[in-house]
Design a protein around this motif. Structure first.
Motif, PDB file in Angstrom:
ATOM      1  N   LEU A   4     -29.997  25.631  10.667  1.00 24.55           N
ATOM      2  CA  LEU A   4     -30.013  25.165   9.116  1.00 24.55           C
ATOM      3  C   LEU A   4     -29.809  23.707   9.326  1.00 24.55           C
ATOM      4  O   LEU A   4     -29.031  23.418  10.376  1.00 24.55           O
ATOM      5  CB  LEU A   4     -28.835  25.619   8.536  1.00 24.55           C
ATOM      6  CG  LEU A   4     -28.880  27.072   8.380  1.00 24.55           C
ATOM      7  CD1 LEU A   4     -28.338  27.896   9.474  1.00 24.55           C
ATOM      8  CD2 LEU A   4     -28.253  27.369   7.109  1.00 24.55           C
ATOM      9  N   GLU A   6     -29.017  19.849   7.291  1.00 25.80           N
ATOM     10  CA  GLU A   6     -28.774  19.384   6.251  1.00 25.80           C
ATOM     11  C   GLU A   6     -29.311  17.977   6.036  1.00 25.80           C
ATOM     12  O   GLU A   6     -29.696  17.188   6.934  1.00 25.80           O
ATOM     13  CB  GLU A   6     -27.477  19.411   5.800  1.00 25.80           C
ATOM     14  CG  GLU A   6     -26.695  20.630   5.817  1.00 25.80           C
ATOM     15  CD  GLU A   6     -26.340  21.133   7.138  1.00 25.80           C
ATOM     16  OE1 GLU A   6     -25.714  22.111   7.162  1.00 25.80           O
ATOM     17  OE2 GLU A   6     -26.480  20.405   8.061  1.00 25.80           O
ATOM     18  N   SER A  21     -30.075  18.618   0.606  1.00 20.86           N
ATOM     19  CA  SER A  21     -31.103  19.669   1.168  1.00 20.86           C
ATOM     20  C   SER A  21     -30.559  20.298   2.369  1.00 20.86           C
ATOM     21  O   SER A  21     -30.107  19.597   3.243  1.00 20.86           O
ATOM     22  CB  SER A  21     -32.473  19.095   1.095  1.00 20.86           C
ATOM     23  OG  SER A  21     -32.751  18.612  -0.055  1.00 20.86           O
ATOM     24  N   CYS A  22     -30.993  21.557   2.503  1.00 25.92           N
ATOM     25  CA  CYS A  22     -30.749  22.271   3.616  1.00 25.92           C
ATOM     26  C   CYS A  22     -32.002  23.078   4.165  1.00 25.92           C
ATOM     27  O   CYS A  22     -32.602  24.069   3.409  1.00 25.92           O
ATOM     28  CB  CYS A  22     -29.534  23.453   3.489  1.00 25.92           C
ATOM     29  SG  CYS A  22     -29.579  24.429   4.884  1.00 25.92           S
ATOM     30  N   THR A  24     -34.046  25.511   6.517  1.00 26.49           N
ATOM     31  CA  THR A  24     -33.646  26.576   7.242  1.00 26.49           C
ATOM     32  C   THR A  24     -34.911  27.299   7.950  1.00 26.49           C
ATOM     33  O   THR A  24     -35.945  27.089   7.634  1.00 26.49           O
ATOM     34  CB  THR A  24     -33.100  27.649   6.530  1.00 26.49           C
ATOM     35  OG1 THR A  24     -33.876  28.300   5.836  1.00 26.49           O
ATOM     36  CG2 THR A  24     -31.976  26.979   5.726  1.00 26.49           C
ATOM     37  N   TRP A  36     -22.770  26.302   0.191  1.00 27.40           N
ATOM     38  CA  TRP A  36     -22.366  24.937   0.684  1.00 27.40           C
ATOM     39  C   TRP A  36     -21.083  24.712   1.012  1.00 27.40           C
ATOM     40  O   TRP A  36     -20.079  25.606   0.136  1.00 27.40           O
ATOM     41  CB  TRP A  36     -22.904  23.841  -0.308  1.00 27.40           C
ATOM     42  CG  TRP A  36     -24.333  23.822  -0.425  1.00 27.40           C
ATOM     43  CD1 TRP A  36     -25.090  24.217  -1.279  1.00 27.40           C
ATOM     44  CD2 TRP A  36     -25.063  22.843   0.462  1.00 27.40           C
ATOM     45  NE1 TRP A  36     -26.283  23.877  -0.994  1.00 27.40           N
ATOM     46  CE2 TRP A  36     -26.306  22.920   0.074  1.00 27.40           C
ATOM     47  CE3 TRP A  36     -24.605  21.877   1.461  1.00 27.40           C
ATOM     48  CZ2 TRP A  36     -27.296  22.176   0.751  1.00 27.40           C
ATOM     49  CZ3 TRP A  36     -25.658  21.332   2.207  1.00 27.40           C
ATOM     50  CH2 TRP A  36     -26.926  21.528   1.841  1.00 27.40           C
ATOM     51  N   ARG A  76     -35.473  26.787   1.666  1.00 30.24           N
ATOM     52  CA  ARG A  76     -34.700  25.761   1.467  1.00 30.24           C
ATOM     53  C   ARG A  76     -33.711  25.862   0.374  1.00 30.24           C
ATOM     54  O   ARG A  76     -33.743  26.535  -0.508  1.00 30.24           O
ATOM     55  CB  ARG A  76     -35.368  24.341   1.009  1.00 30.24           C
ATOM     56  CG  ARG A  76     -36.272  23.753   2.230  1.00 30.24           C
ATOM     57  CD  ARG A  76     -37.036  22.538   1.479  1.00 30.24           C
ATOM     58  NE  ARG A  76     -37.615  21.744   2.974  1.00 30.24           N
ATOM     59  CZ  ARG A  76     -36.911  20.560   3.400  1.00 30.24           C
ATOM     60  NH1 ARG A  76     -35.521  20.229   2.832  1.00 30.24           N
ATOM     61  NH2 ARG A  76     -37.583  20.036   4.392  1.00 30.24           N
ATOM     62  N   TRP A  93     -21.783  21.027   4.672  1.00 28.46           N
ATOM     63  CA  TRP A  93     -23.138  21.708   5.368  1.00 28.46           C
ATOM     64  C   TRP A  93     -23.424  23.141   4.650  1.00 28.46           C
ATOM     65  O   TRP A  93     -22.627  23.528   3.856  1.00 28.46           O
ATOM     66  CB  TRP A  93     -22.343  21.992   6.776  1.00 28.46           C
ATOM     67  CG  TRP A  93     -21.055  22.980   7.055  1.00 28.46           C
ATOM     68  CD1 TRP A  93     -21.112  24.543   6.868  1.00 28.46           C
ATOM     69  CD2 TRP A  93     -19.998  22.596   6.901  1.00 28.46           C
ATOM     70  NE1 TRP A  93     -19.906  24.551   7.242  1.00 28.46           N
ATOM     71  CE2 TRP A  93     -19.037  23.777   7.399  1.00 28.46           C
ATOM     72  CE3 TRP A  93     -19.305  21.253   7.540  1.00 28.46           C
ATOM     73  CZ2 TRP A  93     -17.661  23.703   7.565  1.00 28.46           C
ATOM     74  CZ3 TRP A  93     -17.838  21.274   7.528  1.00 28.46           C
ATOM     75  CH2 TRP A  93     -17.042  22.606   7.687  1.00 28.46           C
ATOM     76  N   CYS A  94     -24.466  23.668   4.991  1.00 30.42           N
ATOM     77  CA  CYS A  94     -24.891  24.794   4.339  1.00 30.42           C
ATOM     78  C   CYS A  94     -24.700  25.874   5.356  1.00 30.42           C
ATOM     79  O   CYS A  94     -24.586  25.590   6.767  1.00 30.42           O
ATOM     80  CB  CYS A  94     -26.335  24.655   4.181  1.00 30.42           C
ATOM     81  SG  CYS A  94     -27.575  24.159   5.395  1.00 30.42           S
ATOM     82  N   ARG A 107     -24.220  27.929  10.784  1.00 29.82           N
ATOM     83  CA  ARG A 107     -24.086  26.915   9.709  1.00 29.82           C
ATOM     84  C   ARG A 107     -25.020  25.433  10.376  1.00 29.82           C
ATOM     85  O   ARG A 107     -25.300  25.661  11.334  1.00 29.82           O
ATOM     86  CB  ARG A 107     -22.693  26.223   9.605  1.00 29.82           C
ATOM     87  CG  ARG A 107     -21.924  26.031  11.019  1.00 29.82           C
ATOM     88  CD  ARG A 107     -20.843  25.121  10.714  1.00 29.82           C
ATOM     89  NE  ARG A 107     -20.847  23.755  10.787  1.00 29.82           N
ATOM     90  CZ  ARG A 107     -20.172  22.794  10.575  1.00 29.82           C
ATOM     91  NH1 ARG A 107     -18.993  23.081  10.965  1.00 29.82           N
ATOM     92  NH2 ARG A 107     -20.316  21.613  10.474  1.00 29.82           N
ATOM     93  N   GLY A 108     -25.278  24.643   9.453  1.00 31.90           N
ATOM     94  CA  GLY A 108     -26.060  23.441  10.071  1.00 31.90           C
ATOM     95  C   GLY A 108     -24.754  22.555  10.407  1.00 31.90           C
ATOM     96  O   GLY A 108     -23.642  22.628  10.336  1.00 31.90           O
ATOM     97  N   THR A 111     -24.004  17.034   6.584  1.00 36.12           N
ATOM     98  CA  THR A 111     -24.377  15.612   6.162  1.00 36.12           C
ATOM     99  C   THR A 111     -23.244  15.057   5.396  1.00 36.12           C
ATOM    100  O   THR A 111     -22.581  15.647   4.724  1.00 36.12           O
ATOM    101  CB  THR A 111     -25.654  15.652   5.099  1.00 36.12           C
ATOM    102  OG1 THR A 111     -26.256  14.741   5.068  1.00 36.12           O
ATOM    103  CG2 THR A 111     -25.405  16.663   3.858  1.00 36.12           C
TER     104      THR A 111
END
Length: 117
Positions: A4, A6, A21-22, A24, A36, A76, A93-94, A107-108, A111
């Motif tokens: 993922l 972001e 945006s995320c 994946t 989120w 996304r 983060w997503c 998780r990512g 951002t």
């Protein structure tokens, strides 16, 4: 490999908007619930918004200002943030996991969103 990533964070003034945006990969996006999450400096993580297969969920602090959405065709996740406030500042983060609470398995990196006058 589950990934993922972001994007979309920036520094803005109060009242302005941003769209996160995320992107994946590595898992069945359309079959997953996602959220989120954000973390302000010096504070713990805070669940912000989540989306299931048809339902959306929001923390009271962002309800009416933020809008979560998903693009299953492109794997996304998005977060439209309007009328940003100083207290929205943080790393966003997503994550894959619960759509309505702080509970995720991947998780990512996040951002950064900074809201300052």
């Amino acid at each position: 490999e589950v990934q993922l990533v972001e994007s979309g964070g920036n520094m803005v003034q109060p009242g302005e908007s941003l769209r996160l945006s995320c992107a994946t990969s590595g898992f069945t996006f359309s079959g997953s619930t996602l959220s989120w999450i954000r973390q302000a400096p010096g504070k713990g993580p805070e669940w912000v918004s989540g989306i299931g297969f048809s339902a959306e969920y929001y923390a009271d602090s962002v309800k009416g200002r933020f809008k979560i959405s998903r693009d299953n065709a492109n794997s996304r996740l998005y977060l439209q943030m309007n009328n940003l406030k100083v207290e929205d500042t943080g790393l966003y983060w997503c994550a894959r996991g619960s759509a309505f609470r702080l509970d995720y398995d991947v998780r990512g990196p996040g951002t950064q969103v900074t809201v300052s006058s």
